[in-house]
Design a protein around this motif. Structure first.
Motif, PDB file in Angstrom:
ATOM      1  N   ASN A 232       0.828  -1.196   0.000  1.00  0.00           N
ATOM      2  CA  ASN A 232       0.000   0.000   0.000  1.00  0.00           C
ATOM      3  C   ASN A 232       0.863   1.247   0.000  1.00  0.00           C
ATOM      4  O   ASN A 232       1.885   1.321   0.665  1.00  0.00           O
ATOM      5  N   HIS A 233       0.436   2.231  -0.742  1.00  0.00           N
ATOM      6  CA  HIS A 233       1.178   3.478  -0.858  1.00  0.00           C
ATOM      7  C   HIS A 233       1.277   4.195   0.467  1.00  0.00           C
ATOM      8  O   HIS A 233       2.284   4.799   0.798  1.00  0.00           O
ATOM      9  N   SER A 234       0.197   4.167   1.231  1.00  0.00           N
ATOM     10  CA  SER A 234       0.232   4.786   2.552  1.00  0.00           C
ATOM     11  C   SER A 234      -0.640   3.968   3.480  1.00  0.00           C
ATOM     12  O   SER A 234      -1.652   3.436   3.062  1.00  0.00           O
TER      13      SER A 234
ATOM     14  N   ARG B 203      -2.489  -1.379  10.939  1.00  0.00           N
ATOM     15  CA  ARG B 203      -2.343  -1.114   9.517  1.00  0.00           C
ATOM     16  C   ARG B 203      -2.317  -2.436   8.763  1.00  0.00           C
ATOM     17  O   ARG B 203      -1.516  -3.304   9.047  1.00  0.00           O
TER      18      ARG B 203
ATOM     19  N   SER C 131      -2.003  -4.345   4.960  1.00  0.00           N
ATOM     20  CA  SER C 131      -1.455  -4.128   3.637  1.00  0.00           C
ATOM     21  C   SER C 131      -2.227  -4.948   2.623  1.00  0.00           C
ATOM     22  O   SER C 131      -2.747  -6.010   2.934  1.00  0.00           O
TER      23      SER C 131
ATOM     24  N   ILE D 255       2.409   0.591  -4.617  1.00  0.00           N
ATOM     25  CA  ILE D 255       3.802   0.764  -5.033  1.00  0.00           C
ATOM     26  C   ILE D 255       4.214  -0.514  -5.725  1.00  0.00           C
ATOM     27  O   ILE D 255       4.073  -1.598  -5.170  1.00  0.00           O
TER      28      ILE D 255
ATOM     29  N   GLU E 239       6.324   4.478   8.741  1.00  0.00           N
ATOM     30  CA  GLU E 239       6.251   5.871   8.339  1.00  0.00           C
ATOM     31  C   GLU E 239       6.832   6.760   9.444  1.00  0.00           C
ATOM     32  O   GLU E 239       6.909   6.361  10.611  1.00  0.00           O
TER      33      GLU E 239
ATOM     34  N   PRO F 217      10.850   4.657   4.836  1.00  0.00           N
ATOM     35  CA  PRO F 217       9.379   4.609   4.786  1.00  0.00           C
ATOM     36  C   PRO F 217       8.869   4.108   3.443  1.00  0.00           C
ATOM     37  O   PRO F 217       9.414   4.434   2.388  1.00  0.00           O
TER      38      PRO F 217
ATOM     39  N   CYS G  66       6.281   5.014   1.959  1.00  0.00           N
ATOM     40  CA  CYS G  66       5.784   6.107   1.125  1.00  0.00           C
ATOM     41  C   CYS G  66       6.890   6.712   0.275  1.00  0.00           C
ATOM     42  O   CYS G  66       6.619   7.428  -0.683  1.00  0.00           O
ATOM     43  N   GLU G  67       8.148   6.419   0.617  1.00  0.00           N
ATOM     44  CA  GLU G  67       9.289   6.942  -0.147  1.00  0.00           C
ATOM     45  C   GLU G  67       9.996   5.837  -0.925  1.00  0.00           C
ATOM     46  O   GLU G  67      11.154   5.980  -1.301  1.00  0.00           O
TER      47      GLU G  67
ATOM     48  N   ARG H 145       4.082  -5.497   6.865  1.00  0.00           N
ATOM     49  CA  ARG H 145       4.765  -4.699   5.841  1.00  0.00           C
ATOM     50  C   ARG H 145       6.228  -5.101   5.725  1.00  0.00           C
ATOM     51  O   ARG H 145       6.790  -5.172   4.627  1.00  0.00           O
TER      52      ARG H 145
END
Length: 302
Positions: free
Chosen positions: A27-29, A36, A38, A69, A219, A235, A237-238, A265
Motif C-alpha cells: 500500500n502506498h500509505s 495497519r 497491507s 507501489i 512511516e 518509509p 511512502c518513499e 509490511r
C-alpha cells in the motif's frame, strides 16, 4: 528464413505467461487506524502471469484501497535479474532455476521450428523473444527469473527442470509452444523470521548494531512514537526514492533485519529484498509492537 508474416499478434486479454508473481504490492500509505493492513496483489510488470494452477488469493484484509507501489522494479538490468530471488516460502531444500523463454501460438509450430533452427545456428533466444514471443516477458527478452517447482504448469515445469543448462528445448502447454532455456541453477533459499526476544538478545551483543543491516519500513509518524536503535528508516511512502538504490546502500550478502509495526509490511519488503539478491533476510516477527510487549517494555506501544 523468418518472414514478417510469421510474426504473431500480441495476445492482449490472455497475456500468456509462466507464473504468478509472488512479489507483493505494498500500500502506498497506511490506513489511519493504528492497526495497519497491507494489500497483497498478485502482480508483476516483469514476470508474466499464467501457467500456474489456480491459487487462492491470501486472506488479507484492507481498510482502504490506495494506489500500490510496484515492487517488481521493471528497470532492473539482466545482471540484477540474474541475482534475484523468488521470495515466496517453499518446502525448502529444493532447486531453483533461472529461466528464459519465448512463446508462440499453438498453430505456429512451423515458426517455432524455424526459431529453434536459428538458435542452433547462433541466434540468441532473448533477441528472438523480443521480436516473436507473445508472452509479456518479451519486454525482458523472455526472462522469467528464478523459479522453483510448484510455480509452473506441469508441462513447462517438467521440461524446465529436466533441461540441461543452457540447452534450448521446446515444450507445449495450453498457452502454445515454448522454447525455453535454463541459464543457471541454485539451492532454494527461504525467508527467515526472527522472534522479538531473539532480536533483543542479539542487539545486546557487541558489534551487532555495526555489523547487521537494520531497516525500519514504518512511516515517520510511527517512528516518532517508538523506535529501536540502529535501524535505518526507509518509509514505504518513499519507496520510489530508496528502492532503486537498495543494492548500493546495503550489502546483499550481509544479515539484513526488517521491522515494521506488526510484521506484515516488513514481511513484504523482506520478500522483495530477496528478489534483489539479498541472501540473509530476517523479518522481525510481530514487529515493534511484539518487541515492546515481549522483549523490551521500555519501548512504547501505539
Amino acid at each position: 528464413m523468418l518472414r514478417a508474416s510469421h510474426l504473431p499478434p500480441i495476445a492482449s486479454p490472455a497475456l500468456s505467461a509462466l507464473r504468478l508473481s509472488l512479489i507483493p504490492t505494498l500500500n502506498h500509505s497506511p490506513p489511519s487506524s493504528h492497526h495497519r493492513f497491507s494489500t497483497f496483489t498478485p502482480l508483476h510488470a516483469y514476470t508474466p502471469k499464467t501457467l500456474l494452477p489456480n491459487s487462492p488469493s491470501p486472506p488479507y484484509r484492507t481498510l482502504k484501497r490506495v494506489a500500490p507501489i510496484d515492487l517488481s522494479m521493471p528497470q532492473r538490468t539482466t545482471s540484477v535479474i540474474a541475482a534475484s530471488y523468488s521470495a515466496a516460502s517453499g518446502s525448502g531444500g529444493g532447486r531453483e532455476i533461472l529461466v528464459q523463454h519465448l512463446l508462440v501460438k499453438e498453430d505456429d509450430l512451423k515458426l517455432l521450428l524455424e526459431l529453434q533452427q536459428n538458435i542452433a545456428g547462433g541466434a540468441d533466444l532473448s533477441d528472438l523473444a523480443v521480436e516473436y514471443s507473445i508472452c509479456p516477458s518479451r519486454g525482458e527478452g523472455g526472462m522469467l527469473g528464478w523459479m522453483r517447482k510448484g510455480q509452473m504448469v506441469p508441462e513447462f515445469e517438467e521440461a524446465a527442470f529436466s533441461a540441461p543448462l543452457n540447452k534450448v528445448v521446446r515444450c507445449k502447454t495450453k498457452f502454445g509452444w515454448h522454447l525455453l532455456q535454463v541459464l543457471s541453477e541454485r539451492e532454494e533459499l527461504l525467508l527467515q523470521d526472527i522472534q522479538p526476544d531473539e532480536l533483543h538478545v542479539k542487539m545486546q551483543e557487541p558489534g551487532f548494531l555495526e555489523e547487521a543491516q537494520l531497516i525500519d519500513v514504518r512511516e515517520p509518524d510511527e517512528v516518532a512514537q517508538a523506535s529501536l536503535p540502529g535501524f535505518q528508516v526507509l518509509p514505504l511512502c518513499e519507496f520510489g526514492s530508496w528502492g532503486p538504490e537498495i543494492t548500493t546502500k546495503f550489502d546483499p550478502q550481509k544479515d539484513t533485519y526488517v521491522l515494521c509495526h506488526h510484521g506484515m509490511r516488513s514481511l513484504q519488503v523482506a520478500k522483495w529484498l530477496q528478489t534483489q539478491g539479498f541472501t540473509k533476510v530476517f523479518n522481525v516477527s510481530g514487529g515493534i509492537h511484539a518487541y515492546a510487549t515481549k522483549a523490551d517494555p521500555s519501548v512504547p506501544t501505539y
